[in-house]
Design an enzyme around this catalytic site. Structure first.
Site, short mmCIF file in Angstrom:
data_model
loop_
_atom_site.label_atom_id
_atom_site.label_comp_id
_atom_site.label_asym_id
_atom_site.label_seq_id
_atom_site.Cartn_x
_atom_site.Cartn_y
_atom_site.Cartn_z
N LYS A 1 -39.92 -36.06 8.17
CA LYS A 1 -38.65 -36.40 7.52
C LYS A 1 -37.76 -37.12 8.53
O LYS A 1 -37.32 -36.53 9.52
CB LYS A 1 -37.97 -35.12 7.02
CG LYS A 1 -36.61 -35.34 6.40
CD LYS A 1 -36.00 -34.00 5.98
CE LYS A 1 -34.60 -34.15 5.45
NZ LYS A 1 -34.01 -32.84 5.08
N ASP B 1 -28.69 -25.47 -1.61
CA ASP B 1 -29.26 -26.64 -2.29
C ASP B 1 -30.60 -26.29 -2.93
O ASP B 1 -31.57 -27.03 -2.79
CB ASP B 1 -29.40 -27.81 -1.32
CG ASP B 1 -29.44 -29.16 -2.04
OD1 ASP B 1 -29.05 -29.22 -3.23
OD2 ASP B 1 -29.87 -30.15 -1.43
N ILE C 1 -35.87 -40.10 4.59
CA ILE C 1 -37.13 -40.47 3.94
C ILE C 1 -38.24 -39.63 4.56
O ILE C 1 -38.25 -39.37 5.77
CB ILE C 1 -37.42 -41.97 4.14
CG1 ILE C 1 -36.24 -42.80 3.60
CG2 ILE C 1 -38.70 -42.37 3.43
CD1 ILE C 1 -36.37 -44.28 3.89
N LEU D 1 -43.74 -40.56 1.33
CA LEU D 1 -43.96 -39.48 0.36
C LEU D 1 -42.79 -39.31 -0.59
O LEU D 1 -42.96 -38.89 -1.73
CB LEU D 1 -44.21 -38.16 1.09
CG LEU D 1 -45.46 -38.08 1.96
CD1 LEU D 1 -45.50 -36.74 2.70
CD2 LEU D 1 -46.72 -38.25 1.12
#
Length: 782
Positions: free
Chosen positions: A514, A607, A499, A492
């Site tokens: 993930k 973030d 990733i 994805l």
């Protein structure tokens, strides 16, 4: 003589007119916390200034005699340091450090020069310009209370206190919606009917409906020309009696009265007498029971309260389920609870079963902790459970996994009981010797093999996860991760820490997996993400379903977001319409607001960027990727950290250099502001004007949008609607990217500005670091 003075005081109070003012408070006038701590109204009934709480001093407006607070400044962090003074300046009311005269924070800031101020006899604190016109007043910014003559404007909210002595924002809000409906919610929800627990039923009444309180105690909804609904009848005595309306700590709003000669407030009306009505009163994994005319919070079996009190943050699980144990029934049983309801947040449904079959199905599924059974249907619930309430006559039966009372180790045998004292000491000594020898042997073997450090990290992380396992997600093996992702077939996306692959759970639910990169130093990011997100339960925070930690294999399993990230709709085609972008902006703001003050532990994300805002099938935004998050105590405002963290272009100045200020939750506000300016992209200005200086790009945006020299256009929305939404987003964005953290609003203020009127947002100053290179992928369409 004394009687005459009392009569005069009462008459002055009953005037409740903006013309009734105290002596002027001129610029350079100041207050300290211990000597001249307040400015009084002319009658002496109201005071503004330093108010003493168990935690320290806050700036408040309060009844001077009874010390009842009716307005609080900077509610996200109201307690000020001991070395701070309150000063009226030409720019407004400011808190300054006593020794250096540096600005600590603003109480009331005006873009127009302040000539004088006054504490009025109706409880309104006002700043005036040289012509005598009010340029700022506390009545326009209510906190948890309405006074006679004050109104709650369309789009505005009253927010409860955290507790009777804690003036920070609590967990409930009373919203005067722009559709004319007056609604009660908890603070960490969107304005949707399923999260409401009271509504006036006046939706459709228009976009100019306000809530008003009169001097005789009448509380009513007014649409600008006529009364839409009377909540209280009014007509009560005004002779020496005063009234106020307040949303209380436990989420119910009431009208109170008090004699000017007494100190006690008496509730004369309340919106409901059901103390368990407020959704979220008892927190997660708990239910509210009504006993002896008061609300009590009761945990699920096998759960312990996080802390006592009303409202409560909820309950945490006091046991751990090992999915490798095939015989779950030997350690756990399903306990039955009837007459209790929760929000139905199921992940699996079994039809045509019995109550016994439902209990068995949940017990055998080690990821199932609670199942709701009714009329042959078994609905396995996701944790945490919300909105628990005792409801007599309910047909729903809750089946709750709990440890068996006899599931512990068997007691000592009779032979062991007869062991002599010497024998016991001998056994303990031999055991200790064996244990020490084993530890030494394991140390040298594992050190020689080179994986001692990794083992230590794994043990520490395991202990951490168990210690913070109140909402612990399911733990998967690496083989299970490979199976659900079909050996990592469908990629994805990819980020700096791993990733993301598409996957599917055994029950068919789609997930995003993930997989973190196999580096020796990503343990902190992993534990941050698991620890941070396990503490959250909010519609705008992505839901962590499980994780894997197996040697150097680490993965996180999230709910699947079919519309991927916000980045897709900002930088690429197709773009979203203004209305949807605006809703996303508000949703992200509410999610950050929850992280900063809604959790038991404050979480600073560090973030925030479009790539980390995921969108579900309805484009509801969810904040993700907590790898850089920092956890701190609720009342901790300063964060200690080494080095900068975040993505270039979104990092707040103080994270780079402490010369710009302290690192705190305001660092997230800066990142959000940059993202908000990226979202408000369809701005039409003169293209030629943008060619002169690429580096002063935002400077041009400020000039043409904030200064209203440009126009915002959109084909879907009307020009007027697009103008208001676009300018509002840009103006809030520039407030958020102020260079000094003290000048930035809290996320609570951001939500308030976004949902309020454009005219109520003050013009943001131009940040002095505005002329700087654009962040990567920072695109405006001109």
């Amino acid at each position: 003589m004394c009687a005459a003075v009392v009569v005069i005081v009462i008459l002055l109070f009953l005037i409740f007119s903006s013309a009734a003012v105290a002596s002027r408070i001129n610029p350079t006038s100041s207050l300290t916390q211990t000597t001249n701590s307040t400015w009084l109204s002319s009658s002496g009934i109201f005071a503004v200034g330093f108010y003493h709480t168990p935690d320290g001093y806050a700036v408040c407006i309060f009844f001077d005699k009874s010390k009842t607070v009716v307005w609080t400044a900077n509610r996200d962090n109201p307690i000020v340091p001991n070395n701070v003074d309150l000063l009226l300046t030409d720019n407004g009311l400011v808190l300054q450090l006593s020794e250096t005269q540096d600005t600590y924070s603003w109480v009331a800031k005006s873009s127009t020069s302040v000539a004088w101020a006054s504490m009025l006899d109706n409880g309104n604190f006002v700043l005036y310009n040289s012509s005598g016109s009010a340029i700022w007043q506390s009545f326009d910014h209510p906190t948890d209370t309405l006074l006679p003559g004050q109104r709650l404007s369309p789009g505005a909210e009253l927010l409860s206190k955290a507790s009777e002595t804690d003036l920070q924002i609590g967990i409930f809000r009373l919203k005067m919606q722009t559709d004319g409906n007056l609604v009660l919610y908890s603070v960490d929800t969107l304005d949707v009917s399923e999260d409401a627990y009271y509504s006036s039923g006046t939706n459709g009444g228009g976009n100019n409906v306000s809530l008003n309180l009169e001097v005789d105690g009448r509380l009513y909804l007014f649409n600008g020309s006529s009364v839409l609904q009377n909540l209280t009848t009014g007509g009560h005595s005004v002779n020496g009696t005063i009234y106020l309306m307040r949303i209380d700590v436990e989420g119910i709003f009431r009208v109170y009265n008090q004699s000017l000669l007494e100190d006690n407030w008496t509730p004369m009306w309340e919106v409901t007498d059901d103390k368990c009505l407020p959704k979220g009163l008892c927190g997660i994994n708990s239910c509210c029971t009504y006993q002896n005319k008061s609300a009590n919070c009761k945990c699920l079996p096998g759960y312990d309260p996080v802390r006592s009190g009303i409202p409560s943050p909820g309950c945490s699980r006091n046991f751990v389920v090992d999915g490798r144990d095939k015989d779950q029934s030997s350690k756990f049983e399903m306990k039955r609870m009837q007459n209790v309801t929760w929000e139905d947040n199921y992940y699996s449904v079994l039809n045509g079963t019995s109550e016994e079959g439902c209990a068995k199905a949940c017990l055998e599924d080690w990821s199932c902790y609670v199942a709701l059974f009714t009329f042959g249907q078994c609905r396995k619930q996701k944790l945490p459970l919300r909105y628990g309430k005792w409801l007599n006559g309910s047909q729903i039966v809750a089946l709750v996994r709990a440890p068996k009372s006899d599931s512990g180790s068997p007691g000592p045998s009779e032979h062991k009981k007869r062991l002599s004292h010497l024998q016991k000491r001998l056994i303990i000594g031999v055991s200790v010797a064996i244990l020490i020898s084993s530890i030494i042997m394991i140390y040298y073997i594992t050190r020689k093999c080179g994986w001692w450090c990794n083992l230590g990290k794994k043990q520490n992380i395991d202990k951490f996860l168990l210690a913070h396992g109140s909402l612990a997600p399911k733990r998967y093996s690496y083989n299970e991760i490979k199976k659900m992702s079909k050996s990592f077939k469908d990629k994805l996306g990819q980020g700096g820490y791993g990733i993301v692959y598409k996957g599917k759970l055994p029950d068919g639910q789609l997930v995003a997996v993930k997989v973190l990169t196999e580096t020796h130093d990503n343990a902190e990011e992993f534990i941050n993400e698991v620890a941070s997100i396990s503490r959250t339960s909010h519609v705008n925070i992505v839901n962590l379903l499980g994780f894997c930690y197996e040697r150097n294999k680490r993965a996180l399993v999230y709910e699947f977001m079919p519309n991927k990230s916000l980045e897709k709709f900002i930088y690429k085609s197709p773009s979203l319409e203004w209305k949807k972008l605006y809703e996303i902006a508000v949703g992200v703001a509410r999610g950050l607001e929850y992280l900063h003050r809604g959790c038991n532990t404050r979480i600073v994300h560090f973030d925030i960027k479009p790539q980390n805002i995921l969108l579900d099938q309805d484009f509801c935004p969810k904040i993700s990727d907590f790898g850089l998050a920092k956890l701190c105590m609720r009342k901790q405002s300063v964060i200690s950290m080494l080095g900068a963290r975040g993505t270039i272009g979104y990092i707040a100045p103080e994270v780079f250099s402490r010369n710009f200020g302290i690192v705190s939750h305001k660092s997230d506000v800066y990142s959000y502001g940059i993202m908000l300016l990226q979202m408000a992209k369809e701005i039409n200005v003169e293209p030629a004007s943008m060619k002169s200086s690429e580096n002063c790009y935002l400077d041009k945006v400020y000039e043409h949008v904030v200064a209203q020299k440009g126009r915002i256009l959109d084909d879907v929305m009307s020009q007027e609607e697009a103008e208001e939404s676009g300018r509002k987003m840009v103006m809030v964005g520039f407030w958020c990217i102020q260079t000094s953290p003290l000048d930035r609003p809290s996320m609570s203020n951001v939500v308030e500005m976004l949902q309020g009127k454009l005219q109520s947002i003050q013009i943001p100053p131009k940040p002095f670091l505005l002329c700087s290179p654009k962040p990567k992928n920072f695109i405006f369409h001109f």
